[in-house]
Motif scaffolding. Structure first.
Motif, PDB file in Angstrom:
ATOM      1  N   MET A  22      -8.511  -7.066  -6.094  1.00 55.57           N
ATOM      2  CA  MET A  22      -7.097  -7.058  -6.496  1.00 55.57           C
ATOM      3  C   MET A  22      -6.242  -6.272  -5.501  1.00 55.57           C
ATOM      4  O   MET A  22      -5.166  -6.721  -5.106  1.00 55.57           O
ATOM      5  CB  MET A  22      -6.945  -6.477  -7.903  1.00 55.57           C
ATOM      6  CG  MET A  22      -5.505  -6.426  -8.381  1.00 55.57           C
ATOM      7  SD  MET A  22      -4.756  -8.046  -8.589  1.00 55.57           S
ATOM      8  CE  MET A  22      -5.096  -8.285 -10.309  1.00 55.57           C
ATOM      9  N   ASP A  23      -6.723  -5.126  -5.067  1.00 56.42           N
ATOM     10  CA  ASP A  23      -5.982  -4.318  -4.102  1.00 56.42           C
ATOM     11  C   ASP A  23      -5.767  -5.087  -2.800  1.00 56.42           C
ATOM     12  O   ASP A  23      -4.675  -5.073  -2.232  1.00 56.42           O
ATOM     13  CB  ASP A  23      -6.724  -3.000  -3.843  1.00 56.42           C
ATOM     14  CG  ASP A  23      -5.955  -2.097  -2.892  1.00 56.42           C
ATOM     15  OD1 ASP A  23      -4.772  -1.811  -3.171  1.00 56.42           O
ATOM     16  OD2 ASP A  23      -6.546  -1.681  -1.872  1.00 56.42           O
ATOM     17  N   ASN A  24      -6.788  -5.782  -2.338  1.00 58.68           N
ATOM     18  CA  ASN A  24      -6.675  -6.562  -1.107  1.00 58.68           C
ATOM     19  C   ASN A  24      -5.604  -7.643  -1.265  1.00 58.68           C
ATOM     20  O   ASN A  24      -4.757  -7.824  -0.387  1.00 58.68           O
ATOM     21  CB  ASN A  24      -8.029  -7.178  -0.737  1.00 58.68           C
ATOM     22  CG  ASN A  24      -8.037  -7.835   0.625  1.00 58.68           C
ATOM     23  OD1 ASN A  24      -7.210  -7.566   1.493  1.00 58.68           O
ATOM     24  ND2 ASN A  24      -8.994  -8.708   0.828  1.00 58.68           N
ATOM     25  N   TYR A  25      -5.617  -8.367  -2.387  1.00 63.41           N
ATOM     26  CA  TYR A  25      -4.626  -9.421  -2.591  1.00 63.41           C
ATOM     27  C   TYR A  25      -3.210  -8.846  -2.610  1.00 63.41           C
ATOM     28  O   TYR A  25      -2.307  -9.386  -1.976  1.00 63.41           O
ATOM     29  CB  TYR A  25      -4.903 -10.172  -3.901  1.00 63.41           C
ATOM     30  CG  TYR A  25      -6.216 -10.921  -3.878  1.00 63.41           C
ATOM     31  CD1 TYR A  25      -6.557 -11.748  -2.823  1.00 63.41           C
ATOM     32  CD2 TYR A  25      -7.121 -10.799  -4.925  1.00 63.41           C
ATOM     33  CE1 TYR A  25      -7.762 -12.427  -2.804  1.00 63.41           C
ATOM     34  CE2 TYR A  25      -8.326 -11.479  -4.916  1.00 63.41           C
ATOM     35  CZ  TYR A  25      -8.645 -12.283  -3.853  1.00 63.41           C
ATOM     36  OH  TYR A  25      -9.834 -12.955  -3.826  1.00 63.41           O
ATOM     37  N   GLN A  26      -3.020  -7.756  -3.320  1.00 60.84           N
ATOM     38  CA  GLN A  26      -1.679  -7.179  -3.410  1.00 60.84           C
ATOM     39  C   GLN A  26      -1.231  -6.596  -2.076  1.00 60.84           C
ATOM     40  O   GLN A  26      -0.050  -6.704  -1.719  1.00 60.84           O
ATOM     41  CB  GLN A  26      -1.642  -6.137  -4.528  1.00 60.84           C
ATOM     42  CG  GLN A  26      -1.763  -6.800  -5.895  1.00 60.84           C
ATOM     43  CD  GLN A  26      -1.798  -5.831  -7.045  1.00 60.84           C
ATOM     44  OE1 GLN A  26      -2.372  -4.755  -6.955  1.00 60.84           O
ATOM     45  NE2 GLN A  26      -1.185  -6.220  -8.156  1.00 60.84           N
ATOM     46  N   ARG A  27      -2.134  -6.009  -1.321  1.00 60.72           N
ATOM     47  CA  ARG A  27      -1.759  -5.480  -0.002  1.00 60.72           C
ATOM     48  C   ARG A  27      -1.439  -6.597   0.981  1.00 60.72           C
ATOM     49  O   ARG A  27      -0.771  -6.355   1.982  1.00 60.72           O
ATOM     50  CB  ARG A  27      -2.865  -4.576   0.542  1.00 60.72           C
ATOM     51  CG  ARG A  27      -2.938  -3.291  -0.259  1.00 60.72           C
ATOM     52  CD  ARG A  27      -3.847  -2.258   0.297  1.00 60.72           C
ATOM     53  NE  ARG A  27      -4.838  -2.769   1.217  1.00 60.72           N
ATOM     54  CZ  ARG A  27      -5.755  -2.035   1.802  1.00 60.72           C
ATOM     55  NH1 ARG A  27      -5.801  -0.742   1.579  1.00 60.72           N
ATOM     56  NH2 ARG A  27      -6.633  -2.568   2.610  1.00 60.72           N
ATOM     57  N   ARG A  28      -1.871  -7.810   0.726  1.00 60.61           N
ATOM     58  CA  ARG A  28      -1.534  -8.953   1.577  1.00 60.61           C
ATOM     59  C   ARG A  28      -0.249  -9.629   1.104  1.00 60.61           C
ATOM     60  O   ARG A  28       0.147 -10.646   1.646  1.00 60.61           O
ATOM     61  CB  ARG A  28      -2.666  -9.983   1.583  1.00 60.61           C
ATOM     62  CG  ARG A  28      -4.026  -9.498   2.061  1.00 60.61           C
ATOM     63  CD  ARG A  28      -4.128  -9.124   3.529  1.00 60.61           C
ATOM     64  NE  ARG A  28      -3.522  -7.883   3.913  1.00 60.61           N
ATOM     65  CZ  ARG A  28      -4.042  -6.659   3.747  1.00 60.61           C
ATOM     66  NH1 ARG A  28      -5.196  -6.490   3.178  1.00 60.61           N
ATOM     67  NH2 ARG A  28      -3.394  -5.585   4.159  1.00 60.61           N
ATOM     68  N   GLY A  29       0.401  -9.084   0.059  1.00 67.32           N
ATOM     69  CA  GLY A  29       1.685  -9.604  -0.387  1.00 67.32           C
ATOM     70  C   GLY A  29       1.627 -10.563  -1.561  1.00 67.32           C
ATOM     71  O   GLY A  29       2.649 -11.151  -1.922  1.00 67.32           O
TER      72      GLY A  29
END
Length: 190
Positions: free
Chosen positions: A157-164
Protein backbone atom coordinates in the motif's frame (compact mmCIF):
# COMPACT_ATOMS: atom_id res chain seq x y z
CA UNK A 1 -12.43 -25.07 5.73
CA UNK A 2 -12.14 -21.88 7.74
CA UNK A 3 -12.54 -18.35 6.43
CA UNK A 4 -10.75 -15.10 7.23
CA UNK A 5 -11.61 -11.47 6.50
CA UNK A 6 -9.61 -9.97 3.63
CA UNK A 7 -9.57 -6.23 2.99
CA UNK A 8 -9.23 -5.14 -0.64
CA UNK A 9 -8.25 -1.57 -1.46
CA UNK A 10 -8.71 -0.11 -4.96
CA UNK A 11 -6.45 2.75 -6.00
CA UNK A 12 -6.23 4.93 -9.09
CA UNK A 13 -4.45 7.62 -11.02
CA UNK A 14 -6.57 9.86 -13.25
CA UNK A 15 -3.78 11.75 -15.00
CA UNK A 16 -0.23 10.93 -16.08
CA UNK A 17 0.80 13.86 -13.85
CA UNK A 18 -0.33 11.78 -10.82
CA UNK A 19 2.60 9.39 -11.30
CA UNK A 20 5.41 9.99 -8.81
CA UNK A 21 8.31 7.89 -10.13
CA UNK A 22 10.69 6.06 -7.84
CA UNK A 23 14.42 6.27 -8.35
CA UNK A 24 16.00 3.48 -10.34
CA UNK A 25 17.73 0.91 -8.13
CA UNK A 26 21.48 0.49 -8.20
CA UNK A 27 22.98 -2.23 -10.34
CA UNK A 28 21.97 -3.85 -13.57
CA UNK A 29 18.16 -3.80 -13.33
CA UNK A 30 16.30 -3.71 -16.63
CA UNK A 31 12.60 -3.78 -17.45
CA UNK A 32 11.61 -5.43 -20.71
CA UNK A 33 8.24 -6.18 -22.29
CA UNK A 34 7.58 -9.86 -22.91
CA UNK A 35 6.50 -9.36 -26.51
CA UNK A 36 5.85 -13.02 -27.32
CA UNK A 37 2.82 -14.29 -25.38
CA UNK A 38 4.10 -17.31 -23.42
CA UNK A 39 1.77 -19.20 -21.07
CA UNK A 40 4.76 -20.99 -19.54
CA UNK A 41 6.60 -17.77 -18.72
CA UNK A 42 3.50 -15.94 -17.50
CA UNK A 43 2.56 -18.84 -15.22
CA UNK A 44 6.14 -18.96 -13.90
CA UNK A 45 5.97 -15.23 -13.03
CA UNK A 46 2.52 -15.53 -11.47
CA UNK A 47 3.41 -18.54 -9.30
CA UNK A 48 6.87 -17.26 -8.34
CA UNK A 49 5.74 -13.75 -7.37
CA UNK A 50 2.43 -14.68 -5.76
CA UNK A 51 3.23 -18.05 -4.25
CA UNK A 52 3.98 -16.76 -0.76
CA UNK A 53 1.03 -14.34 -0.66
CA UNK A 54 -1.62 -16.82 -1.77
CA UNK A 55 -2.23 -15.86 -5.36
CA UNK A 56 -4.36 -18.84 -6.36
CA UNK A 57 -6.98 -17.66 -8.86
CA UNK A 58 -4.89 -18.54 -11.93
CA UNK A 59 -3.17 -21.70 -10.69
CA UNK A 60 -5.89 -23.85 -12.25
CA UNK A 61 -5.76 -22.15 -15.65
CA UNK A 62 -5.05 -24.45 -18.56
CA UNK A 63 -2.43 -23.69 -21.17
CA UNK A 64 -5.22 -22.68 -23.57
CA UNK A 65 -6.75 -20.30 -21.01
CA UNK A 66 -3.38 -18.61 -20.45
CA UNK A 67 -2.86 -18.29 -24.22
CA UNK A 68 -6.34 -16.84 -24.73
CA UNK A 69 -5.77 -14.25 -22.02
CA UNK A 70 -2.29 -13.24 -23.23
CA UNK A 71 -3.49 -12.91 -26.82
CA UNK A 72 -6.08 -10.27 -25.86
CA UNK A 73 -5.49 -6.91 -27.50
CA UNK A 74 -3.38 -4.66 -25.32
CA UNK A 75 -2.52 -7.12 -22.54
CA UNK A 76 1.15 -6.53 -21.72
CA UNK A 77 3.64 -8.13 -19.36
CA UNK A 78 6.67 -6.06 -18.32
CA UNK A 79 9.42 -8.00 -16.57
CA UNK A 80 12.15 -6.64 -14.28
CA UNK A 81 15.48 -8.44 -14.59
CA UNK A 82 18.31 -8.15 -12.08
CA UNK A 83 21.55 -9.06 -13.86
CA UNK A 84 19.59 -11.20 -16.32
CA UNK A 85 17.42 -13.02 -13.78
CA UNK A 86 13.66 -12.39 -13.68
CA UNK A 87 12.95 -10.43 -10.49
CA UNK A 88 9.28 -9.51 -10.89
CA UNK A 89 6.65 -8.26 -13.25
CA UNK A 90 3.74 -5.95 -13.90
CA UNK A 91 0.79 -7.03 -16.04
CA UNK A 92 -1.40 -4.46 -17.80
CA UNK A 93 -4.92 -5.10 -19.07
CA UNK A 94 -6.74 -2.37 -21.00
CA UNK A 95 -10.45 -2.05 -20.36
CA UNK A 96 -13.15 0.06 -21.95
CA UNK A 97 -13.07 3.85 -22.30
CA UNK A 98 -9.35 4.42 -21.82
CA UNK A 99 -9.03 2.54 -18.53
CA UNK A 100 -5.99 0.34 -17.88
CA UNK A 101 -5.77 -2.00 -14.91
CA UNK A 102 -2.50 -3.09 -13.38
CA UNK A 103 -3.81 -6.60 -12.88
CA UNK A 104 -0.71 -8.10 -11.27
CA UNK A 105 2.44 -6.55 -9.90
CA UNK A 106 5.13 -7.88 -7.63
CA UNK A 107 8.57 -9.27 -7.05
CA UNK A 108 9.87 -12.77 -6.51
CA UNK A 109 10.59 -12.97 -2.74
CA UNK A 110 14.39 -13.06 -3.14
CA UNK A 111 14.29 -9.65 -4.88
CA UNK A 112 12.10 -7.79 -2.41
CA UNK A 113 13.57 -5.05 -0.24
CA UNK A 114 16.12 -4.00 -2.87
CA UNK A 115 14.29 -0.93 -4.24
CA UNK A 116 13.28 -2.76 -7.41
CA UNK A 117 9.53 -2.70 -6.63
CA UNK A 118 9.05 1.07 -6.64
CA UNK A 119 10.98 1.35 -9.88
CA UNK A 120 9.01 -1.48 -11.52
CA UNK A 121 5.68 -0.01 -10.40
CA UNK A 122 6.67 3.43 -11.71
CA UNK A 123 7.69 1.93 -15.03
CA UNK A 124 4.53 -0.17 -15.27
CA UNK A 125 2.26 2.76 -14.49
CA UNK A 126 4.04 4.87 -17.13
CA UNK A 127 3.51 2.05 -19.67
CA UNK A 128 -0.18 1.96 -18.72
CA UNK A 129 -0.39 5.70 -19.45
CA UNK A 130 1.31 5.37 -22.85
CA UNK A 131 -0.29 2.05 -23.87
CA UNK A 132 -2.21 3.57 -26.81
CA UNK A 133 1.09 4.73 -28.33
CA UNK A 134 2.06 1.04 -28.74
CA UNK A 135 -1.49 -0.15 -29.42
CA UNK A 136 -3.15 2.13 -31.98
CA UNK A 137 -6.41 0.16 -31.67
CA UNK A 138 -6.72 1.40 -28.07
CA UNK A 139 -7.99 4.82 -27.04
CA UNK A 140 -5.61 7.01 -25.01
CA UNK A 141 -5.46 6.11 -21.35
CA UNK A 142 -7.60 8.28 -19.05
CA UNK A 143 -7.32 6.25 -15.85
CA UNK A 144 -4.94 3.64 -14.39
CA UNK A 145 -6.13 1.56 -11.47
CA UNK A 146 -5.19 -1.45 -9.38
CA UNK A 147 -6.13 -3.24 -6.24
CA UNK A 148 -4.17 -4.63 -3.34
CA UNK A 149 -5.31 -6.59 -0.33
CA UNK A 150 -4.42 -7.44 3.22
CA UNK A 151 -2.74 -10.66 2.00
CA UNK A 152 -0.16 -8.67 0.00
CA UNK A 153 3.23 -7.63 1.30
CA UNK A 154 3.45 -5.18 4.17
CA UNK A 155 4.90 -2.42 1.97
CA UNK A 156 2.45 -2.76 -0.94
CA UNK A 157 0.00 0.00 0.00
CA UNK A 158 2.80 2.44 0.86
CA UNK A 159 4.48 1.78 -2.49
CA UNK A 160 1.25 2.43 -4.42
CA UNK A 161 0.54 5.66 -2.56
CA UNK A 162 4.12 6.90 -2.93
CA UNK A 163 3.77 6.37 -6.70
CA UNK A 164 0.72 8.69 -6.71
CA UNK A 165 -2.14 6.19 -6.57
CA UNK A 166 -5.15 7.35 -4.53
CA UNK A 167 -7.59 5.14 -2.66
CA UNK A 168 -11.12 5.09 -4.10
CA UNK A 169 -12.73 1.96 -2.65
CA UNK A 170 -12.35 -0.47 0.26
CA UNK A 171 -14.11 -3.81 0.69
CA UNK A 172 -13.89 -6.50 3.35
CA UNK A 173 -14.96 -10.03 2.43
CA UNK A 174 -14.58 -13.44 4.00
CA UNK A 175 -12.34 -15.69 1.94
CA UNK A 176 -11.48 -19.33 2.51
CA UNK A 177 -8.08 -19.77 4.08
CA UNK A 178 -5.71 -21.55 1.71
CA UNK A 179 -2.25 -22.97 2.06
CA UNK A 180 0.61 -20.90 0.70
CA UNK A 181 1.17 -22.57 -2.68
CA UNK A 182 4.64 -21.22 -3.47
CA UNK A 183 5.95 -21.47 -7.01
CA UNK A 184 5.47 -25.22 -6.50
CA UNK A 185 3.62 -27.08 -3.72
CA UNK A 186 5.41 -26.90 -0.39
CA UNK A 187 7.90 -24.18 -1.37
CA UNK A 188 6.91 -22.01 1.60
CA UNK A 189 5.72 -22.99 5.06
CA UNK A 190 1.96 -22.73 5.54
Amino acid sequence: MSSAPVTTWSLEQTSPADLLPAAAPEGDVRIVRAEVPSPEFSRFLYASVGGDIRWTDRLGWTYARWQEYLDRSGVETWVAYDRGTPAGYVELEPQDDGVVEIVYFGLIPAFRGRRIGGHLLSYGAARAWDLAERRPERVPTKRVWLHTCSKDGEHAMDNYQRRGFRLFDTKVELEPETATPGPWPGAYPA
